[in-house]
Design a protein around this motif. Structure first.
Motif, PDB file in Angstrom:
ATOM      1  N   SER A 203     -13.881   1.800   5.317  1.00  0.00           N
ATOM      2  CA  SER A 203     -14.891   0.446   5.540  1.00  0.00           C
ATOM      3  C   SER A 203     -13.797  -0.630   5.170  1.00  0.00           C
ATOM      4  O   SER A 203     -14.404  -1.626   5.664  1.00  0.00           O
ATOM      5  N   CYS A 204     -12.214  -0.981   4.957  1.00  0.00           N
ATOM      6  CA  CYS A 204     -11.447  -1.801   4.335  1.00  0.00           C
ATOM      7  C   CYS A 204     -10.416  -1.882   5.010  1.00  0.00           C
ATOM      8  O   CYS A 204      -9.688  -0.558   5.379  1.00  0.00           O
ATOM      9  N   ASP A 205      -9.793  -2.435   4.427  1.00  0.00           N
ATOM     10  CA  ASP A 205      -8.910  -2.720   5.793  1.00  0.00           C
ATOM     11  C   ASP A 205      -7.498  -2.501   4.582  1.00  0.00           C
ATOM     12  O   ASP A 205      -7.608  -2.200   3.227  1.00  0.00           O
ATOM     13  N   MET A 206      -6.159  -2.300   4.666  1.00  0.00           N
ATOM     14  CA  MET A 206      -5.701  -1.541   4.094  1.00  0.00           C
ATOM     15  C   MET A 206      -4.692  -2.707   2.993  1.00  0.00           C
ATOM     16  O   MET A 206      -4.845  -1.687   2.033  1.00  0.00           O
ATOM     17  N   LEU A 207      -5.282  -3.588   2.927  1.00  0.00           N
ATOM     18  CA  LEU A 207      -5.180  -4.262   1.094  1.00  0.00           C
ATOM     19  C   LEU A 207      -6.350  -4.693   0.782  1.00  0.00           C
ATOM     20  O   LEU A 207      -6.731  -4.773  -0.385  1.00  0.00           O
ATOM     21  N   GLY A 208      -7.543  -3.109   0.986  1.00  0.00           N
ATOM     22  CA  GLY A 208      -8.517  -3.541   0.374  1.00  0.00           C
ATOM     23  C   GLY A 208      -9.617  -4.717   0.261  1.00  0.00           C
ATOM     24  O   GLY A 208     -10.142  -4.614  -0.931  1.00  0.00           O
ATOM     25  N   THR A 209      -8.940  -5.685   1.768  1.00  0.00           N
ATOM     26  CA  THR A 209      -9.948  -6.907   1.470  1.00  0.00           C
ATOM     27  C   THR A 209     -10.850  -6.667   1.610  1.00  0.00           C
ATOM     28  O   THR A 209     -11.338  -5.502   2.692  1.00  0.00           O
ATOM     29  N   VAL A 210     -12.002  -7.231   1.088  1.00  0.00           N
ATOM     30  CA  VAL A 210     -13.523  -7.106   1.383  1.00  0.00           C
ATOM     31  C   VAL A 210     -14.034  -7.735   2.271  1.00  0.00           C
ATOM     32  O   VAL A 210     -13.260  -8.382   3.212  1.00  0.00           O
ATOM     33  N   ALA A 211     -15.104  -6.567   2.758  1.00  0.00           N
ATOM     34  CA  ALA A 211     -15.416  -6.758   4.506  1.00  0.00           C
ATOM     35  C   ALA A 211     -16.602  -6.850   4.188  1.00  0.00           C
ATOM     36  O   ALA A 211     -17.339  -7.208   2.994  1.00  0.00           O
ATOM     37  N   GLN A 212     -16.853  -7.496   5.724  1.00  0.00           N
ATOM     38  CA  GLN A 212     -18.623  -8.337   5.110  1.00  0.00           C
ATOM     39  C   GLN A 212     -19.552  -7.055   4.980  1.00  0.00           C
ATOM     40  O   GLN A 212     -20.893  -7.459   4.365  1.00  0.00           O
ATOM     41  N   SER A 213     -18.981  -5.804   5.387  1.00  0.00           N
ATOM     42  CA  SER A 213     -20.185  -3.848   4.987  1.00  0.00           C
ATOM     43  C   SER A 213     -20.508  -4.527   3.325  1.00  0.00           C
ATOM     44  O   SER A 213     -19.493  -4.604   2.593  1.00  0.00           O
ATOM     45  N   ASN A 214     -21.935  -4.374   3.170  1.00  0.00           N
ATOM     46  CA  ASN A 214     -22.567  -4.675   1.995  1.00  0.00           C
ATOM     47  C   ASN A 214     -22.046  -3.120   1.613  1.00  0.00           C
ATOM     48  O   ASN A 214     -21.826  -2.478  -0.061  1.00  0.00           O
ATOM     49  N   HIS A 215     -21.796  -2.006   2.614  1.00  0.00           N
ATOM     50  CA  HIS A 215     -20.991  -1.274   1.980  1.00  0.00           C
ATOM     51  C   HIS A 215     -19.497  -0.341   1.656  1.00  0.00           C
ATOM     52  O   HIS A 215     -19.256   1.348   1.681  1.00  0.00           O
ATOM     53  N   CYS A 216     -18.591  -1.216   1.571  1.00  0.00           N
ATOM     54  CA  CYS A 216     -17.270  -0.828   1.472  1.00  0.00           C
ATOM     55  C   CYS A 216     -17.134  -0.548   0.347  1.00  0.00           C
ATOM     56  O   CYS A 216     -16.084   0.019   0.087  1.00  0.00           O
TER      57      CYS A 216
ATOM     58  N   GLU B  89       2.790   2.780 -10.152  1.00  0.00           N
ATOM     59  CA  GLU B  89       3.501   2.540  -9.028  1.00  0.00           C
ATOM     60  C   GLU B  89       2.460   2.257  -8.078  1.00  0.00           C
ATOM     61  O   GLU B  89       2.416   1.553  -6.826  1.00  0.00           O
ATOM     62  N   GLY B  90       0.750   2.697  -8.117  1.00  0.00           N
ATOM     63  CA  GLY B  90      -0.068   1.750  -6.775  1.00  0.00           C
ATOM     64  C   GLY B  90      -0.180   0.988  -7.228  1.00  0.00           C
ATOM     65  O   GLY B  90      -0.273  -0.773  -6.762  1.00  0.00           O
ATOM     66  N   TRP B  91      -0.479  -0.451  -8.651  1.00  0.00           N
ATOM     67  CA  TRP B  91      -0.338  -1.604  -8.775  1.00  0.00           C
ATOM     68  C   TRP B  91       1.016  -2.173  -7.964  1.00  0.00           C
ATOM     69  O   TRP B  91       0.576  -3.103  -7.356  1.00  0.00           O
ATOM     70  N   LYS B  92       1.917  -1.843  -8.046  1.00  0.00           N
ATOM     71  CA  LYS B  92       3.713  -2.529  -7.683  1.00  0.00           C
ATOM     72  C   LYS B  92       3.098  -2.525  -5.856  1.00  0.00           C
ATOM     73  O   LYS B  92       3.492  -3.545  -5.566  1.00  0.00           O
ATOM     74  N   GLU B  93       2.494  -1.194  -5.767  1.00  0.00           N
ATOM     75  CA  GLU B  93       2.737  -1.476  -4.228  1.00  0.00           C
ATOM     76  C   GLU B  93       1.344  -2.204  -3.709  1.00  0.00           C
ATOM     77  O   GLU B  93       1.455  -2.949  -2.471  1.00  0.00           O
ATOM     78  N   HIS B  94       0.478  -2.278  -4.164  1.00  0.00           N
ATOM     79  CA  HIS B  94      -0.884  -3.503  -4.123  1.00  0.00           C
ATOM     80  C   HIS B  94      -0.688  -4.577  -4.071  1.00  0.00           C
ATOM     81  O   HIS B  94      -0.353  -5.865  -3.310  1.00  0.00           O
ATOM     82  N   ILE B  95       0.095  -5.333  -5.294  1.00  0.00           N
ATOM     83  CA  ILE B  95       0.879  -6.094  -5.244  1.00  0.00           C
ATOM     84  C   ILE B  95       2.043  -6.208  -4.160  1.00  0.00           C
ATOM     85  O   ILE B  95       2.060  -7.744  -3.438  1.00  0.00           O
TER      86      ILE B  95
END
Length: 520
Positions: free
Chosen positions: A140-153, A195-201
């Motif tokens: 339900s989210c894009d590759m960066l975890g940006t909040v979608a409009q859906s309440n179910h993300c 590792e995950g934090w660096k990739e996300h940043i």
């Protein structure tokens, strides 16, 4: 004719009588003998220091004296009296947490207040991004975890509830401000987190509009699960990428050594009433001098506020925090006595060593007693709080149900004991705090209680005939709308039904009016 009143500034040691306990006695050994120094109800098994802390009797007595001093002459107290002691407390805290200057420390009521103040002082604009931590449905989210409009993300969060919602509020009220969510699920490893934090940043940085600011909210110790994070490394990764780093350190002071001047963080907030033994509510906000310019105002804005510009003194924000409306300064001033207390009982290193060791050993004993497992068996995330799976079947735990949370809470309280319970990764857990009044046997007592409590909840749940449509469909939906829905499903529309906030049995409810699962 009135008696003359000295208006000379005083210190706290001038105001209060020397404590005879500190002068003429030695503290007993850590463990159950330490219960004599606290005001707990007889037999109360307190395994939840992490939420609200606990005030030793000697500090309660000192606070009572401070209240009496305040009432002797309120005009003197508020116009002159409290100021030198408050500065003294800030100096003591600055030394304790490794601040380079007293004017890097101000006092706030709690960590939620401090985090909210920092976040609301940023001048947000379209294109800015705030990073928070949690878990979500990737579909339900894009590759960066940006909040979608859906309440179910999103289905949960590890960023603390009030901070999580403050970020949501900023997103809701400032057009164009985006939220990016870093997925943080336990069990995990520190290496995987970094590792995950660096990739996300890196991904957020690459996709951010030119000229936008990125602000990361980082927990030093997550509240639920109670997990010590590699926050200094996460700060460095953030700063190396040009990202602001705000650290929610609610559980840090008193639980881990701090040296904030070398941490690299921009802001750090921690509650002194949790693990440092100060009176509730008492916390501090630290900011580097480079980051201080972000802080334009207190909330409410102080009468000493000066508009940005050449006329504004660099320390104007310090003046604002000193007084921005009438409050009781007693909790802030109690830090002075809390530090005396901690020195008397053995000092920071001894306290932390005992609590951390007990949390690890106690977690293993609790898991053995319940025939479950510890979240962090190697102890790399464990300081003085430990997380253990509760003895529910996988089938029972597969779907979040708010009524289970309330039943767990109330059954524990009815047995004169408490430890936090929470839902994470389709399992029910308990977060247990180890303190200087606890011993390993306390974990056994708690484990036996949980075995009985969880068995009762399963039986009650099966007999309650809860309609599927009355259940929160996920933890996130409950978090989003905690006050929505009927109290109970029955022919009388809830009349005469057990109230969720007091019942010790499972009742057929959907949403509860008490956020038991996301308490501190």
């Amino acid at each position: 004719m009135s008696s003359p009143q000295s208006i000379e500034p005083v210190t706290l040691d001038d105001v209060l009588k020397p404590n005879q306990l500190f002068r003429h006695h030695r503290a007993v050994k850590f463990g159950h003998d330490f219960l004599q120094y606290y005001s707990f109800k007889k037999g109360f098994l307190n395994l939840n220091n992490g939420s609200f802390g606990a005030l030793p009797k000697v500090i309660t007595e000192a606070c009572n004296e401070l209240t009496a001093w305040q009432e002797e002459n309120t005009d003197y107290y508020y116009r002159i009296g409290f100021i030198p002691p408050l500065i003294g407390v800030r100096e003591q805290l600055a030394k304790l947490v490794g601040a380079s200057d007293v004017d890097e420390i101000v006092m706030v009521a709690n960590t939620s207040t401090g985090m909210g103040l920092v976040l609301r002082n940023f001048l947000w604009k379209s294109g800015d991004i705030i990073i928070r931590c949690g878990s979500f449905d990737l579909s339900s989210c894009d590759m960066l975890g940006t909040v979608a409009q859906s309440n179910h993300c999103y289905v949960g969060n590890t960023t603390y509830g009030t901070v999580y919602k403050t970020i949501q509020y900023i997103h809701d009220t400032t057009p164009g401000v985006e939220i990016s969510q870093f997925e943080l699920l336990f069990p995990t490893t520190r290496q995987a987190v970094l590792e995950g934090w660096k990739e996300h940043i890196d991904k957020v940085k690459q996709s951010a509009p030119q000229g936008s600011k990125i602000v990361a909210v980082i927990d030093s110790i997550v509240a639920n699960p109670g997990a010590s994070m590699p926050w200094k490394e996460m700060v460095k990764i953030s700063k190396d990428a040009g990202v602001w780093a705000i650290v929610d350190g609610a559980h840090s002071v008193g639980q881990e050594p701090l040296n904030l001047s070398t941490s690299g963080a921009d802001f750090f907030v921690s509650s002194a009433h949790k693990w440092l033994n100060a009176k509730r509510g008492c916390a501090f906000l630290w900011f580097s001098k480079k980051s201080r310019d972000i802080m334009l105002t207190t909330i409410p804005t102080s009468a000493s506020y000066v508009s940005p510009g050449p006329e504004r003194p660099p320390t104007n924000i310090i003046s604002q925090f000193q007084y921005n409306g009438t409050i009781d300064y007693t909790p802030y001033l109690s830090v002075h006595f809390a530090l005396q207390w901690r020195e008397w009982i053995g000092g920071e290193a001894a306290i932390q060593e005992y609590c951390n060791k007990l949390a690890r050993e106690g977690g293993r004993r609790l898991a053995e007693t319940m025939s479950t497992q510890v979240m962090d068996p190697d102890g790399e995330f464990t300081l003085a709080m430990v997380n253990v799976v509760l003895p529910f079947s996988k089938e029972f735990s597969a779907t979040y149900d708010a009524s289970v949370s309330t039943a767990l809470r109330n059954k524990l309280l009815s047995q004169n004991m408490f430890a936090v319970t929470f839902y994470h990764q389709q399992l029910w857990w308990t977060r247990v705090s180890a303190q200087i009044w606890n011993e390993i046997s306390d974990f056994e007592v708690l484990g036996k209680a949980f075995v009985s409590i969880c068995s009762d909840i399963v039986a009650e749940h099966e007999n309650a005939h809860i309609p599927p449509e009355s259940k929160a469909e996920s933890f996130y939906s409950y978090l989003e709308h905690p006050f929505q829905g009927a109290v109970a499903y029955d022919p009388k529309d809830g009349v005469g039904a057990h109230r969720p906030v007091t019942a010790t049995t499972v009742v057929p409810v959907g949403y509860h009016t008490h956020l038991a699962s996301i308490r501190p």
